[in-house]
Design an enzyme around this catalytic site. Sequence first.
Site, short mmCIF file in Angstrom:
data_model
loop_
_atom_site.label_atom_id
_atom_site.label_comp_id
_atom_site.label_asym_id
_atom_site.label_seq_id
_atom_site.Cartn_x
_atom_site.Cartn_y
_atom_site.Cartn_z
N ASP A 44 -8.81 -0.84 3.79
CA ASP A 44 -8.04 -1.72 2.91
C ASP A 44 -8.84 -3.01 2.73
OD1 ASP A 44 -5.83 -2.50 1.38
OD2 ASP A 44 -4.46 -1.62 2.83
N HIS A 101 3.06 1.23 2.55
CA HIS A 101 3.48 0.15 3.44
C HIS A 101 4.33 -0.90 2.74
CE1 HIS A 101 0.01 -1.38 1.33
NE2 HIS A 101 0.31 -2.61 1.72
N ASP A 102 4.40 -0.87 1.42
CA ASP A 102 5.17 -1.84 0.64
C ASP A 102 6.44 -1.25 0.05
OD1 ASP A 102 3.51 -4.03 1.00
OD2 ASP A 102 2.29 -3.58 -0.75
#
Length: 566
Positions: A115, A339-340
């Site tokens: 990331d 993850h969001d």
Amino acid sequence: MTQYNSQLTTESTQRTDIDRQWWKEAVTYQIYPRSFNDSDGDGVGDIPGITEKVDYLDDLGVDVVWLCPVYESPNADNGYDISDYRAIMDEFGTMADWEELLAELHARDIRLIMDLVVNHTSKQHEWFQQSRRREGEFEDYYHWVDGTPDEPPNNWESIFGGPAWTYDEERGQWYLHLFDPGQPDLNWRNPDVREAITDMVTWWLEKGIDGFRLDAIDHLSKSDGYPSGDPDAPIVGIEHFSHGPHLREYLSELAAAFEGYDTLTVGEMGGADIDQVDDYTGEDSLDTIFQFEHMGVDTGPDGPWDPEQFGEWELSELKKLISQQQNEIDWPTLFFGNHDQPRPVSRFGEEGCHAESATLIATLLLTLQGTPYIYQGEEIGMTNNEFDGLAEIDDPMTVGVVEDLIADGAVNSYEEVRDLVNYQSRDHARTPMQWNESENANFTDEDPWFDVNDNYDEINVEALRSDTDSIWYHYQDLIELRHEEDALVYGDYELLLPDHDQFYAYKRTLDDERFLIVLNWSGESATFDADIQATDSEKVISNYSDSPTIPSGETFRPYEAVVYRC
């Protein structure tokens, strides 16, 4: 639950006349390291903990791991605020631990993408510290604007809530932060910034990684002069700091750093319309883009945090959006969680049909054209948690939005938005991975950094891997099928029954290779009546053991999902 007829796919139908790319044929697994596996008992997941689970990933069959940030960070936004791009956060381990993880993944032919957050850094990054002191080349590394301490330069809002500007007493100017105040935006107008980012990217590529997922990449270019934004927009100013005038130029310059490396670059563009995606991909830009329109199907016109309208969605609208992605984007990214995002089985499924919902969503994810992304825990059907108060929330976006709603008078208390938070919060994706039914789901031996979901005694890896008809094996079987069948990777997509309010059905066709996917996305049984030639269909995978062998005229039960070879 799963029925997989392996005899139909023992011989690969691999072709030689296709323009192949490894990242088109790959299935990617996203890991949020803080919540994946804790090896040292401090309550926080870490890199050695991931290494302990490499065989698990290999068994599942994934080809790529996308690793959320593990760089040095003060954790204002759980690692998405980087203070040193070339160091590993102490909580996660050491660079030697990271190198061991990379070696163990590569030994199993699993690639690793990192990331990368280059729209902003941490306030603690040395670049920012030097910039606030106006030192040399770093003076203009960030967006600094003159103004009195009591009046921001414009009305732009942070995506996390509140103003997008903070006054810095040391420098005597305002700095821009589209996210948390601890995440100042880099000034990409400055060629020195772009060169520093390129040098850092090359450093990681030389260490042997296989690409990057680029966070918030649509915000790199801001409008010159920082004009005021539309006060009625869901996020004020977004028209001036998303898809700005130089974005294509910046992405092309960044892409040049990847020349000569066999990589995957996938950019996160939360505000990209379907017709914009291909503008940012190609030979001199990124490989693929995360496009989010389908993830807004259950939100109101004012976005996902509208307390008056959320959670209601129409299957026909979801089919329309996904079909547009399939037909109009050169190579889509496929996802329903990350993850969001809240957990997809809680968002798009039905509590009374948990396993069926989870396997139906998996069937869609892994039989569309594009590169599929599985977020940790989806393969066991992890669900949303329940948060009784704001004190239980870790996510700065959720906290900021709720505080803004209260300050603006839209609501009076947390209780009024409790249902919204328990539907929408990013924290749902960040509860620890559920490995077995022992204390803390065997994520850690000590108190976890974030509470484990209460249902871990039923929903966990060990329980599902002991049942060959489980969600986990359905994912494994679908991944294996996708690896074997070119038609499920490169084949054309044709939507059937676009207006049907229960069935999502479509064909995948590559010359004479054809598959039909039938999903009853409903809690009610329904008869499949479509004008198709499917009398010679063979059932390949289904989430009921006795699904119809031939689809036409047959009744499909709630959340029944079947893949047919035609």
